[in-house]
Design an enzyme around this catalytic site. Structure first.
Site, short mmCIF file in Angstrom:
data_model
loop_
_atom_site.label_atom_id
_atom_site.label_comp_id
_atom_site.label_asym_id
_atom_site.label_seq_id
_atom_site.Cartn_x
_atom_site.Cartn_y
_atom_site.Cartn_z
N GLY A 11 0.80 -0.73 -0.40
CA GLY A 11 0.22 -0.02 0.19
C GLY A 11 0.98 1.63 0.23
CE1 TYR A 145 -8.48 3.64 9.26
CE2 TYR A 145 -8.55 5.70 10.38
CZ TYR A 145 -8.52 5.11 9.32
OH TYR A 145 -6.65 4.74 9.26
CE LYS A 149 -6.04 1.68 10.70
NZ LYS A 149 -5.40 0.79 10.77
P1 NAD Z 1 -3.25 1.69 1.62
O1 NAD Z 1 -5.28 1.24 1.19
O2 NAD Z 1 -3.09 2.80 0.80
O3 NAD Z 1 -2.60 0.57 2.59
C1 NAD Z 1 -2.98 -0.15 3.03
C2 NAD Z 1 -2.64 -1.54 2.49
O4 NAD Z 1 -2.98 -3.13 3.52
C3 NAD Z 1 -2.91 -1.70 0.94
O5 NAD Z 1 -2.04 -2.45 0.38
C4 NAD Z 1 -4.03 -3.22 1.07
O6 NAD Z 1 -4.03 -4.02 0.26
C5 NAD Z 1 -3.53 -4.30 2.47
N1 NAD Z 1 -4.87 -4.25 2.67
C6 NAD Z 1 -6.04 -4.24 3.82
N2 NAD Z 1 -6.48 -5.27 4.11
C7 NAD Z 1 -6.14 -6.10 3.65
C8 NAD Z 1 -6.49 -7.70 4.03
N3 NAD Z 1 -7.35 -7.88 4.77
N4 NAD Z 1 -4.96 -8.67 4.52
C9 NAD Z 1 -4.26 -8.26 3.71
N5 NAD Z 1 -4.10 -7.10 2.95
C10 NAD Z 1 -4.84 -6.07 3.28
O7 NAD Z 1 -3.77 2.66 3.04
P2 NAD Z 1 -2.22 3.57 3.47
O8 NAD Z 1 -2.98 4.95 3.26
O9 NAD Z 1 -1.31 3.19 3.41
O10 NAD Z 1 -2.59 3.25 5.16
C11 NAD Z 1 -1.51 2.66 5.51
C12 NAD Z 1 -2.17 2.30 7.62
O11 NAD Z 1 -1.56 3.55 8.17
C13 NAD Z 1 -3.05 1.78 7.18
O12 NAD Z 1 -3.57 0.82 8.41
C14 NAD Z 1 -4.45 3.32 7.97
O13 NAD Z 1 -5.20 3.08 8.46
C15 NAD Z 1 -3.34 4.30 8.47
N6 NAD Z 1 -3.05 5.16 8.81
C16 NAD Z 1 -3.02 5.78 7.60
C17 NAD Z 1 -3.25 7.50 6.83
C18 NAD Z 1 -3.15 7.85 6.03
O14 NAD Z 1 -3.66 9.40 6.41
N7 NAD Z 1 -3.14 7.53 5.03
C19 NAD Z 1 -3.99 8.47 8.17
C20 NAD Z 1 -3.78 7.04 9.54
C21 NAD Z 1 -3.64 6.10 9.63
#
Ligand code: NAD
Length: 310
Positions: A11, A145, A149
């Protein structure tokens, strides 16, 4: 050195974390279902021998054996779409809470002692103290969400205290940058690419939040994991100011070389059900540890816009 496991490593943030771990000389096993990630995000590494990719859903089986011999799991896989939680809450309950519980169980079975978890500012809900410190209470999420978390954080804490594990839990502000596949910048670029004359902006455009560029976010995580020694370490990660949505729209319009774009606001102080109109996290705890954000929200957004348009 044994390989670490990164769930969600294909991701947005996960793939930048993999880049940084490989640059530090570590070997990495990525477990990702490609639900929202992409193998292309890992293309720099897949033939290099340092990264092994397992395409698997954490809600299914077959991936757990990869945890044997691992010292640390970086658990990033999640359904991160805050807005969607109001329409399909069950998805986030499964993808976030159940998947995290399954990761913890697999760790317990394989004897993995350390977990790093990516949580979120949304666990604070509509915080009355801004910048919001880690010890703020009551934790009253306003989105499904955020609630899922927070549930994950609680499960991780319990597993640490019950089964001798150690955890680093990071509550992120908005993380932005190259390969970003969701969030406001992605949304604006997508909308303006299909109609460069008109931009729909969710809410009144005055929502003000803190943004941090993804490389700085990864740097902060690595720094805290190297330096914070408690059984359960909770840290906010963000920048020290905020930027409003209208200003982000201006930066995207400017970055795309457009002019005369009509902004159409959907109205209301929240962009969607579960939106938090004002968010800035206190990063004092990270600063006391020795890390500070290298730039503010505006520069983070500017860099992200440039990288995402590239
Ligand atoms: P993203 O959607 O790009 O990455 C999530 C990844 O998890 C993806 O590659 C997806 O294919 C994989 N995934 C989802 N469900 C799955 C499952 N059941 N089994 C295997 N793989 C699975 O999102 P991101 O923005 O890179 O977020 C990464 C983490 O950071 C997440 O936990 C998100 O909640 C957290 N987060 C992100 C932000 C932000 O601003 N981007 C803010 C706060 C928290």
């Amino acid at each position: 050195m044994a390989a670490c496991v990164v769930t969600g490593g294909a991701g947005f943030i996960g793939s930048h974390l993999v880049d940084a771990l490989v640059a530090r000389g570590e070997s990495v096993v990525v477990v990702d279902s490609l639900r929202s990630g992409s193998e292309e995000n890992l293309s720099a590494h897949l033939s290099g021998g340092r990264v092994r990719f397992i395409r698997a859903d954490l809600l299914g089986d077959g991936w757990q054996s990869a945890l044997f011999g691992t010292a640390r799991v970086w658990h990033l896989a999640a359904d991160p779409d805050v807005r969607q939680g109001a329409f399909t809450p069950g998805s986030q309950v499964h993808q976030n809470i159940i998947a995290t519980w399954r990761v913890l169980e697999a760790m317990r079975m394989a004897g993995v002692p350390e977990i790093v978890f990516t949580s979120t500012s949304t666990v604070y809900g509509d915080a009355k103290v801004i910048p919001t410190p880690e010890e703020y209470a009551p934790l009253e999420p306003v989105s499904v969400y955020g609630a899922t978390k927070l549930s994950c954080e609680a499960l991780i804490s319990a597993y640490c205290h019950s089964f001798g594990m150690k955890a680093w839990i990071f509550r992120f502000a908005n993380i932005v940058g190259k390969r970003g596949g969701h969030g406001v910048i992605h949304d604006f670029i997508r909308k303006l690419s299909s109609d460069p004359r008109r931009l729909e902006i969710l809410g009144d455009g005055r929502q003000s939040k803190s943004y941090l560029e993804v490389a700085a976010c990864v740097d902060a995580m690595l720094y805290a994991v190297d330096h914070a020694p408690d059984r359960v370490n909770v840290f906010n990660i963000g920048s020290e100011d905020w930027i409003d949505v209208r200003s982000i729209a201006d930066l995207v319009v400017e970055g795309m070389g457009l002019s005369g774009v009509e902004y159409v606001f959907t109205g209301g102080e929240r962009g969607w059900v579960g939106d938090v109109p004002r968010m800035q996290l206190s990063v004092q705890k990270m600063k006391s540890l020795g890390w500070k954000p290298p730039f503010g929200s505006r520069e983070s957004v500017e860099r992200a816009v440039a990288a995402m348009l590239e």
